[in-house]
Design an enzyme around this catalytic site. Structure first.
Site, PDB file in Angstrom:
ATOM      1  N   LYS A  54      -5.269   7.649   0.040  1.00  0.00           N
ATOM      2  CA  LYS A  54      -4.792   6.504   0.814  1.00  0.00           C
ATOM      3  C   LYS A  54      -4.298   6.976   2.175  1.00  0.00           C
ATOM      4  O   LYS A  54      -4.594   6.383   3.207  1.00  0.00           O
ATOM      5  CB  LYS A  54      -3.670   5.774   0.059  1.00  0.00           C
ATOM      6  CG  LYS A  54      -4.202   4.995  -1.145  1.00  0.00           C
ATOM      7  CD  LYS A  54      -3.109   4.496  -2.066  1.00  0.00           C
ATOM      8  CE  LYS A  54      -3.718   3.826  -3.288  1.00  0.00           C
ATOM      9  NZ  LYS A  54      -2.746   3.431  -4.313  1.00  0.00           N
ATOM     10  N   GLN A  98       3.536   3.746  -5.256  1.00  0.00           N
ATOM     11  CA  GLN A  98       2.499   4.132  -6.213  1.00  0.00           C
ATOM     12  C   GLN A  98       3.016   3.964  -7.648  1.00  0.00           C
ATOM     13  O   GLN A  98       4.073   4.478  -8.006  1.00  0.00           O
ATOM     14  CB  GLN A  98       2.079   5.595  -5.956  1.00  0.00           C
ATOM     15  CG  GLN A  98       0.945   6.074  -6.818  1.00  0.00           C
ATOM     16  CD  GLN A  98      -0.374   5.337  -6.539  1.00  0.00           C
ATOM     17  OE1 GLN A  98      -0.743   5.112  -5.400  1.00  0.00           O
ATOM     18  NE2 GLN A  98      -1.062   4.947  -7.596  1.00  0.00           N
ATOM     19  N   ASP A 121       0.315  -4.390  -1.695  1.00  0.00           N
ATOM     20  CA  ASP A 121      -0.277  -4.383  -3.040  1.00  0.00           C
ATOM     21  C   ASP A 121      -0.293  -5.791  -3.636  1.00  0.00           C
ATOM     22  O   ASP A 121      -0.868  -6.003  -4.706  1.00  0.00           O
ATOM     23  CB  ASP A 121       0.513  -3.450  -3.970  1.00  0.00           C
ATOM     24  CG  ASP A 121      -0.153  -2.089  -4.096  1.00  0.00           C
ATOM     25  OD1 ASP A 121      -1.345  -1.979  -3.738  1.00  0.00           O
ATOM     26  OD2 ASP A 121       0.521  -1.143  -4.553  1.00  0.00           O
TER      27      ASP A 121
END
Ligand code: NAP
Length: 298
Positions: A54, A98, A121
């Protein structure tokens, strides 16, 4: 008949290139550089790889990347405090924590602490609620990638290609199945969400013009579950051991069988997988523009 392969790797590369162009144009016109902060707690090897990918793809797209690596012993309060600080940092447009987090941290509390305007997200209740209410939302990356691939695969059928189609989503997780169902509904599909308690799943799946498998069970969806000509999106990523001690990736769909029946299908690997990070960049750019009141192309 052999189904057309939907090339997610090529689509994701094209999407990342378009995003890089838009980032350059944003910088030239407004002096704005979108920024993504990635927070990793602990040393789970798979999470380390994801965050590294990422970070490097964020930089390649011309965005600023801020990495926060914290020890596994980090307290829930300290993590929530960091997420709060990032929410106030003007250089940060997107915040990614994460998952999974270490067991002593309640991920729902951490997600709740993310500024919804920076929740790239799309997991906060604000964004989930906005998505299901048909309002502008930051949408979870893998589901967004699935819909982009689907629209591209069906583009020859015209602008309303998804309208009125029977869509069956197998899997109802908050991360994948539910948001995909919401996005399909927004495209005017007739949507069924199936799960582990669904009766006669093969018969339900056979109704689908669009079949999405997001289960996490290797090759569970067999060829005779698929309506001839259907478009199949396989979200599953399952690692199977090989006799030589190595492993291979397979999806939730038995590809060799499905490819003989479907009209179009995503392979694993090389289908949905590469779309996730590309959509994270897409969401970061979207968040950056929305926070500054800039419209796309400006
Ligand atoms: N970048 C990517 O490509 C990407 C991103 C995220 C996930 N994935 C992959 O996508 C898959 C699903 O991920 P997830 O996070 O949604 O998994 P998850 O949270 O474990 O959810 C799995 C879903 O599948 C359903 N299910 C389990 N066994 C079933 C069965 N025998 N029949 C019908 N439904 C069944 C479960 O039903 P219940 O709710 O009834 O338990 C649940 O809703 C995994 O392979 C994951 O690795 C890929």
């Amino acid at each position: 008949m052999s189904a057309r392969r939907i090339d997610g790797k090529a689509f994701a590369e094209g999407l990342r290139a378009r995003i890089a162009n838009e980032v350059a144009a944003l910088k030239a016109a407004h002096g704005v550089v979108p920024g993504l902060a990635a927070v990793l707690v602990g040393d789970d090897p798979a999470s380390q790889v994801y965050v590294r990918n990422k970070t490097s793809q964020t930089r390649e797209a011309g965005m600023a990347s801020f990495e926060h690596r914290l020890p596994a012993s980090t307290s829930e309060a300290a993590l929530i405090a960091l997420v709060g600080q990032l929410g106030h940092d003007p250089a940060v447009d997107g915040i990614l924590v994460q998952l999974p987090l270490p067991g002593h941290i309640d991920s729902t509390k951490v997600i709740a602490a993310i500024d919804p305007a920076k929740d790239v997200d799309g997991l906060s209740t604000v964004n989930v609620g906005r998505l299901w209410s048909g309002l502008d939302a930051l949408v979870p990356c893998t589901p967004l990638g699935c819909i982009m691939l689907l629209k591209d695969a069906l583009k020859d059928a015209g602008a309303g290609a998804l309208v009125g189609r029977e869509a069956v989503v197998i899997g109802r997780s908050a991360l994948v199945g539910k948001p995909i169902a919401a996005l399909l509904l927004a495209e005017h599909c007739t949507v069924t969400i199936a799960h582990s308690r669904t009766r006669d799943l093969p018969a339900v799946a056979r109704r689908a013009d669009i079949l999405i498998a997001a289960v996490g069970k290797p090759e569970m969806v067999r060829g005779d579950w698929i309506k001839p000509g259907a478009t199949v999106i396989d979200v599953g990523i399952n690692r199977l051991p090989k006799p030589d001690g190595k492993s291979r990736l397979v999806g939730d769909v038995a590809f060799a069988e499905a490819v003989e029946v479907a009209g179009a299908i995503t392979p694993v690997p090389g289908g949905v997988g590469p779309m996730t990070v590309a959509c994270l960049l897409h969401n970061t750019l979207t968040a950056c523009r929305r926070r500054r009141g800039l419209v796309a192309g400006a």
